[in-house]
Structures are given as structure tokens and as C-alpha cells.
Design an enzyme around this catalytic site. Structure first.
Site, mmCIF file in Angstrom:
data_model
loop_
_atom_site.group_PDB
_atom_site.id
_atom_site.type_symbol
_atom_site.label_atom_id
_atom_site.label_comp_id
_atom_site.label_asym_id
_atom_site.label_seq_id
_atom_site.Cartn_x
_atom_site.Cartn_y
_atom_site.Cartn_z
ATOM 1 C CE LYS A 24 -29.391 45.615 -17.546
ATOM 2 N NZ LYS A 24 -29.113 44.181 -17.647
ATOM 3 C CD GLU A 74 -30.908 28.839 -16.035
ATOM 4 O OE1 GLU A 74 -31.512 28.646 -17.116
ATOM 5 O OE2 GLU A 74 -30.726 29.981 -15.565
ATOM 6 N NE ARG A 122 -36.850 27.914 -17.259
ATOM 7 C CZ ARG A 122 -36.799 29.115 -17.813
ATOM 8 N NH1 ARG A 122 -35.714 29.499 -18.441
ATOM 9 N NH2 ARG A 122 -37.831 29.911 -17.760
HETATM 10 C C1 LIG Z 1 -34.001 31.081 -16.068
HETATM 11 C C2 LIG Z 1 -33.334 32.297 -15.517
HETATM 12 N N1 LIG Z 1 -31.983 32.292 -15.354
HETATM 13 C C3 LIG Z 1 -31.374 33.389 -14.848
HETATM 14 C C4 LIG Z 1 -32.081 34.493 -14.516
HETATM 15 C C5 LIG Z 1 -31.405 35.690 -13.884
HETATM 16 N N2 LIG Z 1 -31.532 36.885 -14.735
HETATM 17 C C6 LIG Z 1 -32.421 37.848 -14.474
HETATM 18 S S1 LIG Z 1 -32.380 39.076 -15.586
HETATM 19 C C7 LIG Z 1 -31.136 38.341 -16.422
HETATM 20 C C8 LIG Z 1 -30.555 39.001 -17.613
HETATM 21 C C9 LIG Z 1 -31.552 39.312 -18.638
HETATM 22 O O1 LIG Z 1 -30.924 39.994 -19.660
HETATM 23 P P1 LIG Z 1 -31.779 40.677 -20.781
HETATM 24 O O2 LIG Z 1 -32.871 39.755 -21.189
HETATM 25 O O3 LIG Z 1 -30.864 41.137 -21.848
HETATM 26 O O4 LIG Z 1 -32.465 41.887 -20.052
HETATM 27 P P2 LIG Z 1 -31.815 43.280 -19.558
HETATM 28 O O5 LIG Z 1 -31.750 43.170 -18.074
HETATM 29 O O6 LIG Z 1 -30.472 43.428 -20.178
HETATM 30 O O7 LIG Z 1 -32.769 44.311 -19.990
HETATM 31 C C10 LIG Z 1 -30.763 37.141 -15.826
HETATM 32 C C11 LIG Z 1 -29.680 36.253 -16.290
HETATM 33 C C12 LIG Z 1 -33.483 34.448 -14.706
HETATM 34 N N3 LIG Z 1 -34.267 35.473 -14.374
HETATM 35 N N4 LIG Z 1 -34.062 33.351 -15.208
#
Ligand SMILES: Cc1ncc(C[n+]2csc(CCOP(=O)(O)OP(=O)(O)O)c2C)c(N)n1
Length: 629
Positions: free
Chosen positions: A280, A367, A395
Site C-alpha cells: 500500500k 458490521e 449492513r
Molecule cells: C461495509 C463497509 N465497512 C467499512 C468500510 C470502510 N472501509 C473502506 S476501505 C476499508 C478497508 C479495505 O481494506 P482492503 O480491502 O484490504 O483494501 P486496501 O485499502 O487495503 O487496498 C474499509 C474498512 C466500507 N467501505 N464498507
């Protein structure tokens, strides 16, 4: 290369690896420069530059379908599909969305913003493709964080069983929004360890092959050894057991390796999971070195230093005020346990976690699970604080109904980012919570007018022992009002008169109170005296005060930064109807449409939630309409 001249990804087909490396550098420079001015999801996008380029080179979008999970990492895809020119407008009003949008491009085949939907969407598309007898590759790209979401696991279960042709790209950077958590994360960790072993073996194999005469045989033995060691190291091979062909892990910044594995994936029948390891923030030091998630998404920053540009002396953020007040109370009340579904930083729970590591749980992007964990805790006389964003609480609707409210459990739900959230746009607006919570029996729902009332409401919620209680609070910062030293409780279901008046009454709460007061001042100058009420309890309503206002025959305007349908104004109408009142009642709030991205003020203006509109609506109350003939 001039990225602004890109129209579609077809140009990639003729590029060699050296040219692609140059392109990657150009894309990174472009992202770092543009996002320093607009803000956005810099870390996730810098991490997927090579992966996105490789996908567009190896597949034929839009015939082949890329489904970006969460969608926050789709900027490189946007550049390669002809949208670089719009990046100066990223996440701004009427500008380029920060998430995939079908109206922007035929290459965006799935819209998202909430996590863990990509695999289910891909499965639906695969079923449709097969029923229609079409040929295409369907390629969901999911992060290791999003993979922890319940929906993703449900989808893996289904896909593995159905054996549909699907190529799942697992983009594993060991981070969610904050560091990723959970047992699944540990499995991926073991797979990554195996990858180092595999890469070492690959080098050994190449060396052996170079030995004349016996080299080939030795290399074949090494290959077998490599496989058995891999199985040994990666006990169980989680994905294989689920019915997927597991490929990788592969270095997601190495074009040769990516091409090889993507070609393998294309040749494989049934569902494939290609495990891609990325960094990242790759290519921008401050983002690469980020271990807590600061560079997941940012506002503006100084490129040279990596300093984030923030307003100076801003009042404390709402999330911080709420979490710090809960922490203050947790020091005296051992029953308090904080839960966050993957948002420890956004919900400002770091301090809580530091002080009470055994009483703060980041449950991952889960969630539903978070809500039911809170319910479980409450059955044991603990006092759970479920810190959750309004949009993500969607959710957990059934868990709130079935587990928390139906059992009338003492859970405190802190609903963060309620109301319009701005740049994240329609997938993230926190505007439905009143409508989907107000009708649930047992639940108390409230919203404070400022951060001082906010701290007392948090205390009220923690002390409340008659069932579930939820407090909405907005994104961003408080007003900087003076804070009382001692916490008190606010009697449940009581409103507060902020300004007396006799010609009309405005009932409102939270963020729309300032516009009501301002409108009342303007109307005063026109000779109209308007009562303004802080209707801080959305449920239960202050029926005594409401009856008093309705008895006076005043026309009533309700204002809320939430959808009108099923909202607070609807509750006032229901009360009037059930009690036989015929006052003239008008409702202001979010109309029946999804609200796109832009600054909150621009959006409020667009939907007519402004002081001027309040004045107009009050002026429009005609005396004749006040009473039914
Ligand atoms: C249902 C839901 N809960 C929380 C979030 C907030 N959120 C956005 S990106 C993320 C992390 C995603 O991590 P990953 O899939 O590993 O992607 P990366 O950013 O590391 O590439 C979170 C928790 C969301 N978008 N949707």
C-alpha cells in the site's frame, strides 16, 4: 507518457515491459501530484498500479469485467479508461467520483463504496454469462481487508460450490483501512511466508537448470519439493479446500510474474483465486511507511514532506469527542467495552485501545457480527459501545432489530458520520438511519445540538439501563462551544426550546439547528416570531411539548439532515394525525434520491436545505391553511 491523451486501455497491448514500467512511474507521479490537491485514496491506488495495468493488458475490458471491491482503489483503472483529464475534479461537486460509476465509463460495470460485495456481484454476472452462452472473464478484485467481510465469505462458499469460471484477484497488502485483523489475516500471513519460500525456490530452480546434463532433472525434483513444502507450510490450503484453484502468491509490482500468473488463471477452469502481494502506498515514501492507515485516504498534503494540510485550531472532531467521553466513563465503569467494525482510527478509538486493550475490539469489516457481539456482551450485563458509521450500520439492520432491540439489550450505538458526508458521495451518505431505526421498538434515538450536549448525551447513553440507545453525530468537527466539566444525564424524550415565538415553530436537531436559528432571526426582522426547538430525541418524541405547540395552532416546520420519508418529520405527522391535530405541518430534509459527492454545503444548497429555504417555507404558511375548514 501523456496520461491525459489516454482514451481506452487498448494502447497497453503493444507495450513492452520497459514501457509499462515507465507508464507505472508516470501514473504514480500523476496520482501523487493530483491527490495532493484534491485529496483521495492515495495509499490503496499507489499499491495497485502494476496490478491494474497488468489486468488491462491481459484482459479485454469492458467485455471482460473488472469488479473493484469497495472501489476506492479504482483510480488507476479510471486513468487507463480515459478519465485522467477529470482528476482535478476528483470527489468534488459534479466532478469525478472517487468510486466506480457506470455513468462515467462503460468500463465501470459495478458501482460500490461499501466493502465485500465484489464476489457476490461477480457470481451474479457469471451465472448470467453462462445462461446467455456468452464468453468473458469476470474478475473481481478484492483486498485482504474486504475479504474479512461476511458477504465475501458467503460468496466464497457459494462460488466454490458452484465451480463457476471466475478469476478472483486477492490484493493482499496486509492492511485494511487500519492494519488488518483476524484469523483469515493469519492464514494469508502463512501463505505469504510460503511465497518467500517459493520465490527462493524459483531462483534455485533457474540456477539448477543451468547445470549441463543433470540440471533439468534436479530442477524437476526441486519443483516437486517446492510443491510439497508449500502444502506443508500452508496447512490446509484454505482456498483450495473451498473449491478454488489457488495461484500465487505473486509479487504485485513485478510485471513478468503478474503476466505469467494471469495467463495461468485464464487457462484454468472453475474458480481461481490469484493471491497478489502488494505494498500500500508503493512509490511514495510517507504512504509506504504508514503503519496505521493515515494514508489510506487523505485530504490535501505537501508532496515534499508528506505533511497533511489540516485546518489549524479546529474544534475537536465529533468522533474524538464521543470516544474520549466513553473512555472517560470507562475508567470508572468496568462494564464498558468498545467495538468497531474495522474503523479504529476513523472512530478515534486508538486511545481507548491503548488504555484498555482487553476492552476494545476491532472485529474487521463485519458490521453484522459487531452488532451481535455487542448484544451478546449486553446479555452479560456489560455495557457495549458500538462505534459505527451511519452508512455501514445499514449492513447490520437485522442484527439491530433481532438481536439488540428485540431482546431490549443495553447497547449504546454511536452512529458516526450521520447526515451528509461530502466527498465520499452517495454510497457513504448517512441519511437513512432515522428512517431505518425509528420504527424499531425499544430503541431510543437522539442527536445533540453541539459537542457539549454531545458529551452529556454520551453519558446519558452509558447510564441508560432500560434498553438500546443510539446517538447520531455528524462527520467533521464540533463548533468549539464551551464544555461543562461535569457530565450530566438528559431526561429521555425531552426537547429544549432554543427560542420562543408565536407565529410558527421549527422543530429540528443536530446540524440543522444553526440554519433554523438564523432563519428565525431573519424572520424576526420581517415581524414574524418563530419558535425554535431542539428536538434532540427523535424517538421518543417529547409528546408534551409537541402537544403544547400543536394546541397553540402554530404552523410547524420540521428540518432534518436525513431522508424525509420515514424520518423525524414523518414522526411529527404521525403524532398529529393520531391525536387529531390539524396544524399546518411542512417537512424539510433529504429528498427521495441518492445524493452524490461534493462538499456538504454544496449538497445542502443543491437539495434546498438552506436558511433561505427555511425562511421561504415559513413565509409560505398561509393563515388560511392553518386549520382545516
Ligand atoms: C461495509 C463497509 N465497512 C467499512 C468500510 C470502510 N472501509 C473502506 S476501505 C476499508 C478497508 C479495505 O481494506 P482492503 O480491502 O484490504 O483494501 P486496501 O485499502 O487495503 O487496498 C474499509 C474498512 C466500507 N467501505 N464498507
Amino acid at each position: 507518457m501523456d496520461l491525459l491523451s489516454i482514451k481506452d486501455p487498448s494502447f497497453l497491448k503493444n507495450m513492452n515491459i520497459e514501457q509499462l514500467k515507465g507508464l507505472s512511474n508516470d501514473i504514480r507521479r500523476f496520482l501523487i501530484e493530483n491527490l495532493s490537491k484534491t485529496g483521495g485514496h492515495i495509499g490503496p491506488n499507489l499499491g495497485v498500479v502494476e496490478l491494474t495495468v497488468a489486468l488491462h493488458k491481459c484482459f479485454d475490458s469492458p467485455k471482460d469485467k473488472f469488479i473493484w471491491d469497495v472501489g476506492h482503489q479504482s483510480y488507476v483503472h479510471k486513468i487507463l479508461t480515459g478519465r485522467a483529464k477529470q482528476f482535478s475534479t476528483l470527489r468534488q461537486y459534479k466532478g469525478l467520483s472517487g468510486f466506480p460509476k457506470m455513468c462515467e465509463s462503460e468500463h465501470d460495470v459495478w458501482e460500490t463504496g461499501h466493502s465485500s460485495t465484489s464476489l457476490s456481484a461477480a457470481m451474479g454476472m457469471a451465472i448470467a454469462r453462462d445462461l446467455k452462452g456468452e464468453k468473458s472473464f469476470i474478475v473481481p478484485i478484492i483486498g485482504d481487508g474486504a475479504l474479512t467481510g461476511g458477504m465475501a465469505l458467503e460468496a466464497l462458499n457459494h462460488i466454490g460450490h458452484e465451480k463457476k469460471d471466475l478469476i478472483v484477484i486477492l490484493n493482499d497488502n496486509e492492511m485494511s483501512i487500519a492494519p488488518n485483523v483476524g484469523a483469515l489475516h493469519n492464514i494469508l500471513g502463512r501463505l505469504r511466508t510460503a511465497s518467500k519460500y517459493q520465490w527462493a525456490k524459483d531462483e534455485l530452480e533457474n540456477l539448477l537448470k543451468k547445470i549441463p546434463a543433470v540440471g533439468g532433472k534436479l530442477a524437476a525434483t526441486a519443483e516437486r519439493l517446492k510443491d510439497s513444502m508449500k502444502y506443508f507450510l500452508v496447512s490446509g490450503m484454505f482456498f483450495e479446500e473451498l473449491g478454488f484453484t489457488y495461484l500465487g502468491p505473486v509479487d504485485g509490482h513485478n510485471y513478468e510474474a503478474l503476466f505469467e500468473q494471469l495467463q495461468n488463471a485464464k487457462k484454468t477452469k472453475g474458480p481461481v483465486l490469484l493471491h497478489v502481494i502488494t505494498k500500500k502506498g508503493k512509490g511514495y515514501e510517507p504512504a509506504e511507511n504508514d503503519t496505521i492507515g493515515t494514508w489510506h485516504g487523505t485530504g490535501q498534503y505537501k508532496i515534499e514532506t508528506g505533511d497533511l494540510i489540516k485546518p489549524v485550531n479546529a474544534p475537536p472532531a465529533w468522533s474524538k469527542l464521543v470516544s474520549d467521553t466513553v473512555l472517560k466513563l470507562a475508567k470508572k465503569d468496568e462494564r464498558i467495552v468498545a467495538i468497531t467494525p474495522a474503523m479504529p482510527v476513523g472512530s478515534k478509538l486508538e486511545k481507548f485501545a491503548e488504555e484498555f486493550p482487553n476492552r476494545m475490539y476491532d472485529v474487521g469489516i463485519a458490521e453484522q457480527h459487531a452488532a451481535t457481539v455487542a448484544a451478546g456482551l449486553a446479555t452479560q450485563n456489560m455495557k457495549p459501545f458500538l462505534a459505527i458509521y451511519s452508512t455501514f450500520l445499514q449492513r447490520a439492520y437485522d442484527q439491530v432489530v433481532h438481536d439488540i432491540c428485540r431482546q431490549n439489550l443495553n447497547v449504546f450505538i454511536g452512529i458516526d458520520r450521520s447526515g451528509l458526508v461530502g466527498a465520499d458521495g452517495e454510497t457513504h451518505q448517512g441519511v437513512f438511519d432515522i428512517a431505518f431505526l425509528r420504527h424499531i421498538p425499544n430503541l431510543v434515538l437522539m442527536m445533540p445540538k453541539d459537542e457539549n450536549e454531545g458529551q452529556h448525551m454520551v453519558n446519558t447513553a452509558i447510564q441508560y439501563d432500560k434498553g438500546p440507545i443510539a446517538m447520531r453525530f455528524p462527520r467533521g468537527n464540533g463548533y468549539g462551544v464551551p464544555m461543562d466539566k461535569d457530565l450530566r444525564t438528559i431526561p429521555i424524550g425531552t426537547w429544549e426550546v432554543l427560542r420562543e415565538g408565536k407565529d410558527a415553530a421549527i422543530l429540528t436537531f443536530g446540524t440543522t439547528i444553526p440554519m433554523a436559528l438564523e432563519a428565525a432571526n431573519l424572520l424576526q426582522k420581517q415581524g414574524k416570531s418563530v419558535k425554535v426547538v431542539n428536538a434532540r430525541f427523535i424517538k421518543p418524541l417529547d409528546e408534551n411539548m409537541l402537544a403544547e405547540i400543536m394546541d397553540s395552532n402554530m404552523p410547524i416546520l420540521t428540518i432534518e439532515e436525513a431522508v424525509v420519508q420515514g424520518g423525524f418529520g414523518s414522526a411529527v405527522l404521525e403524532f398529529a394525525h393520531s391525536q387529531g391535530y390539524t396544524n399546518n405541518i411542512d417537512l424539510m430534509g433529504i429528498p427521495d434520491e441518492f445524493i452524490e459527492h461534493g462538499s456538504v454545503n454544496e449538497l445542502l444548497r443543491e437539495i434546498g436545505l438552506t436558511t433561505e429555504e427555511v425562511v421561504k417555507r415559513i413565509q409560505a404558511f398561509s393563515p388560511k391553511k392553518q386549520k382545516r375548514a
